[in-house]
Design a protein around this motif. Structure first.
Motif, mmCIF file in Angstrom:
data_model
loop_
_atom_site.group_PDB
_atom_site.id
_atom_site.type_symbol
_atom_site.label_atom_id
_atom_site.label_comp_id
_atom_site.label_asym_id
_atom_site.label_seq_id
_atom_site.Cartn_x
_atom_site.Cartn_y
_atom_site.Cartn_z
ATOM 1 N N VAL A 220 3.832 23.808 -42.755
ATOM 2 C CA VAL A 220 2.902 22.954 -44.055
ATOM 3 C C VAL A 220 2.390 21.668 -43.625
ATOM 4 N N ILE A 221 3.527 20.792 -43.346
ATOM 5 C CA ILE A 221 3.305 19.418 -42.829
ATOM 6 C C ILE A 221 2.230 19.561 -41.703
ATOM 7 N N GLY A 222 2.787 20.395 -40.717
ATOM 8 C CA GLY A 222 1.844 20.290 -39.603
ATOM 9 C C GLY A 222 0.266 20.809 -40.005
ATOM 10 N N LEU A 223 -0.082 21.492 -40.937
ATOM 11 C CA LEU A 223 -1.242 21.971 -41.521
ATOM 12 C C LEU A 223 -1.882 20.680 -42.209
ATOM 13 N N ILE A 224 -1.136 20.018 -43.068
ATOM 14 C CA ILE A 224 -1.613 18.876 -43.887
ATOM 15 C C ILE A 224 -2.181 17.879 -42.776
ATOM 16 N N PHE A 225 -1.240 17.525 -41.623
ATOM 17 C CA PHE A 225 -1.673 16.559 -40.703
ATOM 18 C C PHE A 225 -2.809 16.813 -39.908
ATOM 19 N N TYR A 226 -2.809 18.299 -39.387
ATOM 20 C CA TYR A 226 -4.014 18.874 -38.711
ATOM 21 C C TYR A 226 -5.063 18.603 -39.404
ATOM 22 N N GLY A 227 -5.384 18.727 -40.717
ATOM 23 C CA GLY A 227 -6.269 18.199 -41.447
ATOM 24 C C GLY A 227 -6.776 16.784 -41.407
ATOM 25 N N LEU A 228 -5.626 15.968 -41.275
ATOM 26 C CA LEU A 228 -5.973 14.465 -41.498
ATOM 27 C C LEU A 228 -6.479 14.066 -39.829
ATOM 28 N N LEU A 229 -5.588 14.754 -39.019
ATOM 29 C CA LEU A 229 -5.937 14.084 -37.873
ATOM 30 C C LEU A 229 -7.131 14.901 -36.982
ATOM 31 N N SER A 230 -7.292 15.930 -37.395
ATOM 32 C CA SER A 230 -8.423 16.614 -36.859
ATOM 33 C C SER A 230 -9.785 15.711 -36.707
ATOM 34 N N GLU B 130 -14.257 25.083 -33.328
ATOM 35 C CA GLU B 130 -15.161 24.670 -34.797
ATOM 36 C C GLU B 130 -14.871 23.336 -35.079
ATOM 37 N N ASN B 131 -13.703 22.936 -35.380
ATOM 38 C CA ASN B 131 -13.072 21.589 -35.882
ATOM 39 C C ASN B 131 -13.196 20.465 -35.055
ATOM 40 N N GLY B 132 -14.027 20.806 -33.602
ATOM 41 C CA GLY B 132 -13.925 19.689 -32.678
ATOM 42 C C GLY B 132 -12.699 19.282 -32.236
ATOM 43 N N ASP B 133 -11.637 20.021 -32.335
ATOM 44 C CA ASP B 133 -10.469 19.441 -31.823
ATOM 45 C C ASP B 133 -10.134 19.694 -30.331
ATOM 46 N N VAL B 134 -10.939 20.399 -29.779
ATOM 47 C CA VAL B 134 -10.701 20.845 -28.233
ATOM 48 C C VAL B 134 -12.221 20.383 -27.812
ATOM 49 N N ASP B 135 -12.329 20.719 -26.495
ATOM 50 C CA ASP B 135 -13.433 20.150 -25.827
ATOM 51 C C ASP B 135 -13.968 21.739 -25.331
ATOM 52 N N VAL B 136 -13.101 22.549 -24.838
ATOM 53 C CA VAL B 136 -13.699 23.771 -24.287
ATOM 54 C C VAL B 136 -12.706 25.103 -24.862
ATOM 55 N N VAL B 137 -13.301 26.176 -25.040
ATOM 56 C CA VAL B 137 -12.486 27.244 -25.544
ATOM 57 C C VAL B 137 -12.527 28.421 -24.484
ATOM 58 N N PHE B 138 -11.450 28.955 -24.080
ATOM 59 C CA PHE B 138 -11.430 30.041 -22.959
ATOM 60 C C PHE B 138 -10.730 31.239 -23.692
ATOM 61 N N VAL B 139 -11.763 32.295 -24.118
ATOM 62 C CA VAL B 139 -11.091 33.421 -25.025
ATOM 63 C C VAL B 139 -11.688 34.385 -24.561
ATOM 64 N N HIS B 140 -11.089 35.758 -25.230
ATOM 65 C CA HIS B 140 -11.814 37.102 -25.249
ATOM 66 C C HIS B 140 -11.906 37.937 -26.167
ATOM 67 N N SER B 141 -13.132 37.640 -26.897
ATOM 68 C CA SER B 141 -13.312 38.588 -27.853
ATOM 69 C C SER B 141 -15.197 38.291 -28.022
ATOM 70 N N ARG B 142 -15.721 39.115 -27.400
ATOM 71 C CA ARG B 142 -17.099 38.910 -27.307
ATOM 72 C C ARG B 142 -17.827 38.696 -28.640
ATOM 73 N N PRO B 143 -17.633 39.596 -29.536
ATOM 74 C CA PRO B 143 -18.130 39.423 -30.643
ATOM 75 C C PRO B 143 -18.000 38.013 -31.575
ATOM 76 N N ALA B 144 -16.734 37.614 -31.652
ATOM 77 C CA ALA B 144 -16.540 36.389 -32.152
ATOM 78 C C ALA B 144 -17.001 35.322 -31.364
ATOM 79 N N GLU B 145 -16.975 35.406 -29.982
ATOM 80 C CA GLU B 145 -17.595 34.359 -29.115
ATOM 81 C C GLU B 145 -19.027 34.267 -29.511
ATOM 82 N N ASP B 146 -19.844 35.087 -29.598
ATOM 83 C CA ASP B 146 -21.168 35.217 -30.059
ATOM 84 C C ASP B 146 -21.446 34.793 -31.398
ATOM 85 N N LYS B 147 -20.609 34.973 -32.295
ATOM 86 C CA LYS B 147 -20.957 34.280 -33.498
ATOM 87 C C LYS B 147 -20.783 32.965 -33.405
#
Lengths: 334, 271, 229
Positions: free
Chosen positions: C76-86, B71-88
């Motif tokens: 918490v530091i991890g979370l803060i920086f996750y927020g910044l670096l995401s 969701e946050n765009g921190d990865v390029d692809v997700v590989f998971v197992h929970s159909r309802p959550a995936e559909d959402k």
């Protein structure tokens, strides 16, 4: 005159509590000046100000005619050698301690070493260079600190209570160095002492007496604590009582100008018996153009005679003399 | 002193110029701990990396967090197992190109003696109900992972809100939960793959399996490039094609632990 | 008993086996920790000296804040920086999330208040005559700071060692900002967490022993510094 120091209306305060107030003070080049006063009278503050490590809140200081301000503070500081009362040595070897100040001035390695070894020899510590500074005795520490100051070849040497942490022989040695530094090299030296100046072998050209942060007498070494009695007409020290010409309401100290004290071998006239005591000459020394006598007469007085007066009276050590203090030589301070 | 300084500075220089990685391109994949812990990725990724001269960075977390990273765009692809959550996830526009990759199944494990007697239960929900009735102890993942989501689905089917001292929310990975189930003689829901790799270490038995509710499907989703232009969509697409293509599917079908197949490919028929 | 014996044996095998992956993990740990702790030392020590030797408005507030920051959990530091670096965060363009550099950045902020605080404590423990002596000998502020640092080196190096110990042993920041990516950002601590979650307790403990050996090497070097001269 090209004064070494000229202080004008200088004020220094710790937490708004004035610690030192000097209206005017001139110290000439090549002068040997003693600062005398009880503990807490402002001697250290004045010395630190003369070393430019304390900056006064008000007033100005001229150093060899130059106004001292932020821009030249460091350069001025580097012309001064300060021996603090209780010196601090770095956690390293003696030689590293002595050479550090030269190193930060950009003096090359071999010169640094030469000057440091020379200075250590002066203070009587040859062969100490590789000792660890933290393993030295109090006297040795003081002497290394002096060597550290001397190695800088400063224009001014400032010594804060040089005798306070040393044994007799060290004191003698330091005093000899200081005298030599002053006489042979013509450097200005200012030193402080809470002990009676007379107990030093150093004979200053001038003595400044500090009380409560003020210079109360230039040349006044005779300073006696005591209290007012006789409804303001007398001042009693521990051993003797001075008769005052005018009633005084309060006073903690009484000073006597050394050059105004009169000495005679014969008993004075009864009319002159006010403020006159019989005493014994316990020390004699040269003091600039004149002669200094120390006379034990209940209190210990320092007396400055001109050469003519000395030649006339032919005073000698151990001699019993009469000492008379004229009214105008007395000042009561509170 | 000076010598030491030089030495340390040199060390630093070496440290700073050491490249972070040699591959030119990197693909970031968020996946579930069960996928990584099964060891499948160690054989599944290298052929793809070699063919595309890239490196797949695997961040293995719970399904919930994996989707969050997508969701946050921190990865390029997700590989998971929970159909309802995936559909959402797809419906909200965070992901595109969702494909089924493989499946295995969940099993309910517990002590061999089966104190709650769930062996005779016909469905998973029934088995859960028995556990709840007897209050014999159940270890929940409690970490919003795919397995945890599955637990909740089954509890809902059984019409029970698990509460009380007998239901422990571990908040940890599958392995830790199995360990706890073993130590506390309790029941747990687990994917068959993780159970297989632990079977030799822990004295836990499969007590309920085969129900439709225990089907565990793995899907792959690319992060939507319209939402996150910096996501490496091109490589993600290639990876999806690889996983669902014959090459990837065969690797999945051929992966065995202790002689047992852990995952069943969805695109090709099982050989 | 066999648990510890097995762990010890596994540790021995890890170390003498020269397993490339284990050594890469150790190297990654060392790298991110050294970079993080060094940056924190290079900024935290001068910062600590500055705070200790200057008077300014709100100094008490700064000291209190530094003390409080020491209690910040690593996650918490991890979370803060996750927020910044995401990628969505303000520093997302740097692309530091899930890289060793990102981990180092988080570790830097983890160690900074610790090192600054301990440096302040070290400076307060110094003889008050030291600063006066430096000034009277004609030192510039920089030369004075250097001498103060040399005089306080025992305590300052101790501060650095504590900072390093904190960053190499923490797992929250490394997990959150590094992502425990195999062959890239997996550190000894995240590997321990992973092995433990897999039930490989012996391997986890063995990696812990390996971490101690790495820490021993770095502390040995710091010790040499402390003893020098």
């Amino acid at each position: 005159m090209n004064a070494a120091y000229h202080l004008k209306d200088v004020v220094f305060a710790y937490n708004r509590e004035p610690a030192l107030r000097v209206e005017s003070l001139v110290i000439g080049p090549g002068e040997l000046v003693a600062l005398y006063g009880p503990n807490g009278s402002g001697k250290t503050t004045l010395l630190h100000m003369l070393a430019f490590v304390l900056t006064p809140q008000a007033g100005e200081i001229l150093f060899f005619r130059e106004q001292v301000d932020k821009s030249n503070l460091l350069a001025m500081r580097r012309r001064i050698g300060l021996l603090p009362q209780n010196p601090y040595l770095f956690h390293s070897s003696v030689i590293a301690n002595v050479t550090w100040a030269l190193r930060i001035r950009g003096v090359d390695r071999s010169t640094r070493r030469k000057r440091a070894l020379q200075a250590l020899e002066w203070v009587g510590l040859p062969g100490f260079e590789h000792r660890h500074a933290r393993g030295l005795s109090g006297g040795e520490t003081q002497r290394v600190a002096l060597a550290r100051a001397l190695a800088l070849e400063p224009d001014i040497l400032l010594l804060d209570e040089p005798a306070s942490h040393m044994d007799r022989s060290s004191i003698r040695l330091v005093e000899e160095i200081v005298m030599q530094w002053n006489r042979a090299l013509g450097k200005t030296v200012v030193f402080s002492s809470h002990a009676r100046i007379q107990e030093h072998a150093l004979t200053p050209h001038r003595t400044l007496c500090l009380l409560y942060g003020r210079i109360v007498g230039q040349g006044s070494e005779n300073i006696f604590p005591g209290r007012i009695s006789d409804s303001g007409m007398s001042f009693e020290t521990e051993h003797i009582a001075f008769r005052l010409s005018r009633p005084v309401t309060s006073g903690d100290y009484l000073t006597v100008e050394p050059s105004r004290i009169m000495i005679s071998i014969d008993i004075p006239m009864p009319s002159d018996m006010v403020n006159a005591w019989r005493g014994r000459i316990v020390a004699m020394s040269e003091a600039g153009e004149g002669i200094r006598l120390d006379v034990e007469a209940g209190e210990r007085f320092s007396v400055l005679l001109t050469r003519e007066a000395y030649d006339r009276d032919r005073a000698f050590l151990g001699q019993t003399v009469w000492l008379r203090v004229p009214d105008d030589a007395i000042e009561v301070l509170s | 002193m000076a010598g030491l300084w030089v030495w340390v500075c040199a060390l630093f220089l070496v440290l700073s110029i050491t490249p972070a990685g040699f591959a030119a391109e990197r693909l970031r994949m968020a996946t579930t701990t069960s996928t990584e812990n099964s060891g499948l990725l160690n054989v599944l990724l290298p052929p793809f990396e070699k063919a595309n001269n890239c490196k797949v960075d695997v961040i293995s977390v719970g399904t919930g967090k994996a989707l969050k990273l997508g969701e946050n765009g921190d990865v390029d692809v997700v590989f998971v197992h929970s159909r309802p959550a995936e559909d959402k996830f797809v419906a909200e526009g965070f992901g595109v190109d969702r494909r089924d990759v493989m499946h295995n199944d969940f099993v309910i494990v517990g002590p061999k003696e089966d104190p709650a007697g769930i062996k005779k239960a016909k469905t998973a929900a029934e088995a859960f109900k028995l556990v709840a009735d007897k209050k014999v102890g159940f270890i929940s993942r409690g970490d919003d992972s795919g397995t945890h989501k599955q637990e909740k689905i089954i509890w809902k089917a059984a019409d029970i809100t698990p509460s009380g001292g007998w239901c422990v929310e571990a908040g940890q990975g599958m392995g830790a939960v199995l360990q706890m189930a073993y130590d506390k003689k309790a029941y747990a829901l687990t994917d068959r793959g993780t159970y297989a790799s632990y079977a030799s270490k822990l004295d836990l038995a499969i007590l309920s399996e085969g129900d439709k509710a225990l089907h565990n499907a793995y899907g792959i989703i690319a992060v939507n490039p319209k939402k996150h232009p910096k996501a490496n969509y091109a490589l993600a697409k290639k990876f999806i094609e690889y996983l669902t293509g014959p090459e990837g599917q065969e690797v999945i079908a051929g992966y065995k632990v202790g002689g047992q197949q852990l995952f069943f490919p969805d695109v090709i028929k099982n050989p | 008993m066999s648990f510890f014996l097995d762990s010890l044996l596994a540790a021995f095998h890890l170390i003498v086996g020269f397993d490339a992956e284990v050594y890469l993990i150790a190297w990654t740990s060392l790298k991110v920790s050294l970079v993080g702790a060094s940056l924190a030392s290079l900024t935290g020590v001068p910062l600590g000296l500055l705070i200790a030797f200057t008077e300014f408005r709100g100094k008490r507030g700064v000291l209190l804040a530094l003390n409080t920051l020491m209690s910040l959990p690593t996650v918490v530091i991890g979370l803060i920086f996750y927020g910044l670096l995401s990628r969505q965060g303000p520093l997302g363009d740097l692309g530091l999330l899930f890289t060793p550099a990102g981990v180092s950045l988080g570790l830097f902020f983890l160690a900074l208040p610790l090192i600054a605080n301990l440096t302040i404590a070290a400076a307060h423990g110094l003889d008050p005559r030291l600063a006066l002596t430096c000034r009277a000998l004609g030192a510039t502020p920089l030369q004075q700071a250097w001498m103060i640092l040399k005089e306080a080196r025992f305590a300052v190096i101790c501060a650095i060692a504590v900072g390093f110990g904190r960053v190499i042993s923490e797992v929250g920041v490394a997990m959150m900002l590094g992502g425990n990516i195999r062959g890239f950002t997996r550190t000894l601590t995240t590997a321990i967490a992973l092995e433990t979650s897999k039930g490989e307790f012996e391997l986890g403990l063995a990696l812990g022993m390996f971490l101690l050996i790495v820490a021993f090497g770095v502390n040995g070097l710091l010790f040499l510094f402390q003893r020098a001269k």
